[in-house]
Design a protein around this motif. Structure first.
Motif, short mmCIF file in Angstrom:
data_model
loop_
_atom_site.label_atom_id
_atom_site.label_comp_id
_atom_site.label_asym_id
_atom_site.label_seq_id
_atom_site.Cartn_x
_atom_site.Cartn_y
_atom_site.Cartn_z
N LYS A 22 29.89 38.22 37.32
CA LYS A 22 30.46 36.93 36.96
C LYS A 22 29.35 35.92 36.67
CE LYS A 22 34.00 35.63 39.51
NZ LYS A 22 34.93 35.37 40.63
N VAL A 42 33.02 43.52 42.25
CA VAL A 42 32.86 42.26 41.54
C VAL A 42 31.90 41.38 42.32
CG1 VAL A 42 34.88 41.19 42.62
CG2 VAL A 42 34.06 40.32 40.44
N GLU A 46 39.93 38.76 35.27
CA GLU A 46 39.31 39.47 36.39
C GLU A 46 40.32 40.39 37.07
OE1 GLU A 46 37.30 38.40 40.70
OE2 GLU A 46 37.08 36.95 39.07
N GLU A 97 31.55 34.33 31.15
CA GLU A 97 32.36 34.55 32.35
C GLU A 97 32.05 35.89 33.01
OE1 GLU A 97 34.06 31.24 30.38
OE2 GLU A 97 33.75 33.22 29.52
N PHE A 98 31.94 36.96 32.21
CA PHE A 98 31.80 38.30 32.79
C PHE A 98 30.92 39.21 31.95
CE2 PHE A 98 36.23 36.87 33.53
CZ PHE A 98 36.22 36.79 34.90
N LEU A 119 31.68 44.36 37.99
CA LEU A 119 32.06 43.26 37.12
C LEU A 119 31.22 42.06 37.55
CD1 LEU A 119 33.87 42.07 34.89
CD2 LEU A 119 35.50 41.44 36.71
N GLU A 165 40.42 33.03 33.36
CA GLU A 165 39.36 33.86 33.94
C GLU A 165 39.89 34.69 35.11
OE1 GLU A 165 35.86 31.52 34.89
OE2 GLU A 165 36.12 30.39 33.03
#
Length: 164
Positions: free
Chosen positions: A45, A30, A19, A61-62, A43, A15
């Protein structure tokens, strides 16, 4: 160290790599999904979705939100023999039938998947909104600018599509 602890650390490492690659090549912020309402140039999470059973507590995860696109990203790593590959049909069904985004990526990394598991996933996702990559393939995809899938319509017209 117990096998479950090792597997968790491998997953977190993948992960972090994913990222880092995205942030290196995309001009986005993010943040955890639960901490922001921003849905462009970010982004996100730990993004929730409702699974095929109707459970709303699932998370990926994203989700990358940029250029009017939302791309859900799921990371699965299997360094040694285990059960992650047995969960691939469940991931396939969730990603092709339940997630709201028009695009999705599943990253399968590691040599511990049972023989044929990765190939099965790639074959099942062909022709859907889901792309299946190794980490190296994902990195190349990101470096090339997150190109959407294309297909050729009749008479040679190029049509943008997430379903080819």
């Amino acid at each position: 160290m117990k096998q479950g602890t090792k597997a968790n650390k491998s997953g977190l490492k993948l992960e972090a790599l994913v990222e880092d690659v995205i942030l290196k090549h995309a001009d986005v912020d993010v943040e955890y999904y639960s901490r922001t309402d921003q849905r462009e140039d970010i982004l996100l999470k730990h993004v929730p979705y409702t699974n095929i059973y109707g459970n709303e507590r699932c998370r990926s995860e994203f989700v990358l939100c940029m250029d009017g696109r939302e791309i859900r990203v799921e990371c699965k790593t299997q360094k040694a023999a285990g059960s992650v590959d047995e969960k691939l049909p469940y991931v396939y069904l969730n990603f092709t039938r339940s997630i709201p985004e028009d695009e999705a990526i599943i990253i399968l990394e590691g040599d511990g998947f049972k023989e044929g598991a990765k190939e099965w996933m790639r074959k099942k996702c062909r022709g859907t909104k889901v792309r299946v990559f190794s980490f190296d393939e994902f990195k190349e995809y990101v470096e090339q600018g997150f190109r959407p899938k294309t297909r050729y319509a009749k008479f040679g017209e190029v049509v943008r599509s997430w379903l080819v």
